[in-house]
Design a protein around this motif. Sequence first.
Motif, PDB file in Angstrom:
ATOM      1  N   ILE A   1      -3.513  -5.945   3.213  1.00 46.86           N
ATOM      2  CA  ILE A   1      -3.463  -4.437   2.209  1.00 46.86           C
ATOM      3  C   ILE A   1      -4.803  -3.898   2.206  1.00 46.86           C
ATOM      4  N   GLY A   2      -5.953  -4.433   2.939  1.00 44.95           N
ATOM      5  CA  GLY A   2      -7.106  -4.010   2.790  1.00 44.95           C
ATOM      6  C   GLY A   2      -8.136  -5.250   3.327  1.00 44.95           C
TER       7      GLY A   2
ATOM      8  N   GLY B   1      -6.895  -0.068   4.738  1.00 41.94           N
ATOM      9  CA  GLY B   1      -5.733  -0.642   4.547  1.00 41.94           C
ATOM     10  C   GLY B   1      -4.603   0.680   4.887  1.00 41.94           C
TER      11      GLY B   1
ATOM     12  N   VAL C   1       0.594  -1.169   0.002  1.00 40.43           N
ATOM     13  CA  VAL C   1       0.024  -0.031  -0.074  1.00 40.43           C
ATOM     14  C   VAL C   1       0.952   1.340  -0.168  1.00 40.43           C
TER      15      VAL C   1
ATOM     16  N   LEU D   1      -7.313   3.256  -2.157  1.00 37.73           N
ATOM     17  CA  LEU D   1      -5.963   2.662  -2.255  1.00 37.73           C
ATOM     18  C   LEU D   1      -5.299   2.801  -3.621  1.00 37.73           C
ATOM     19  N   GLN D   2      -3.958   2.954  -3.046  1.00 42.63           N
ATOM     20  CA  GLN D   2      -3.056   2.700  -4.377  1.00 42.63           C
ATOM     21  C   GLN D   2      -1.886   1.660  -3.953  1.00 42.63           C
ATOM     22  N   ILE D   3      -2.123   0.618  -4.512  1.00 42.13           N
ATOM     23  CA  ILE D   3      -1.247  -0.650  -4.320  1.00 42.13           C
ATOM     24  C   ILE D   3      -0.211  -0.906  -5.275  1.00 42.13           C
TER      25      ILE D   3
ATOM     26  N   SER E   1     -10.265   4.144   4.624  1.00 44.45           N
ATOM     27  CA  SER E   1      -9.784   2.778   4.009  1.00 44.45           C
ATOM     28  C   SER E   1      -9.387   2.133   5.287  1.00 44.45           C
TER      29      SER E   1
ATOM     30  N   ARG F   1      -3.247   5.973   0.788  1.00 44.18           N
ATOM     31  CA  ARG F   1      -4.554   5.506   1.155  1.00 44.18           C
ATOM     32  C   ARG F   1      -5.546   6.853   1.114  1.00 44.18           C
TER      33      ARG F   1
END
Length: 313
Positions: free
Chosen positions: A53-54, A35, A26, A105-107, A33, A29
């Motif tokens: 991760i979430g 995550g 992650v 989220l950005q993963i 969220s 965020r």
Amino acid sequence: MIEPDELADVARDLESRGEAYAVATVVWRQAPSSGQLGGRAIVTADGRLHGWIGGACAEPSVIRAAQRLITAGESALLYLGATDDLLLPEGVTAIPMSCQSEGALQIYVEPAKPAVHLVVVGHSPMARVLTELATAVGWRAELMTGPEFTAADVDPRSVVMVATQGHGDEDVVKHAASAMPAYLGLVASHKRGRAVLGYVAEQGIPQHLLDRVSTPVGIDLGPTTHREIAVSILAELVKVRAAGGFAGEQPQRTELPLLETPDAVDPVCHMTVPADDAHFPYEHEGTTYHFCCVGCRDAFAEDPARFLTVTEA
């Protein structure tokens, strides 16, 4: 939540068994969220997730994306969240997600290739040096003698180097060829290599298996030492791998059951979900819809026309 050292143990275990996996991290965020920034997880090729991760909305999407990336051998930055009027930088993969938390989220997902499993068969100084060099570059290298070796010692992802050099070459090549490893090399001169393969062919080994045997192997350095021969062989193997020559290394699509499940779009939040029994199927007027969570399914069941009108529009 799994601890970092536990995650490292999972990675080591997967690598020891030659299994491909991806690391999901992650990197951004949007509250609320579940995550957390810096949260990490390992996703295996068959769809298992270790780490965090979430929540339930993020995990299935990340698992499926990771499986595809493992197969492709590519990394990607995923955006999970509402995508209405969203402008993302080039290269970011958007995955619609609009669960009850309304977070995003950005993963970053990065596949990790398993270490090459190299089996060197022989007991010469060159065979020992080759094994040591391969271990030094991070490969999973084993050294065994000709009488010890059987087809059960390798699998379709293994690389086998027959370096028995006149001591039972034929028997080792026969066993190795029948195992169909990712790559099979025979340390021998052109003349000796042809003689060995000819003899093995007479023993009934199919020609298509023998055609996969590479001989001679290594970069031709002319008269040289056994250490330098080992270096030349490893250099050729590294080159073959970089060119994708170890075809058996990557897991086949049939080993990825989650990728075979059709996709469906949740008509409530428009998230893409697997169309399977785990994703809250609900039948309406002869059509089965799938949902990311119970909340979306119940909202749809209460007033299907509201969401179907939006979807059709």
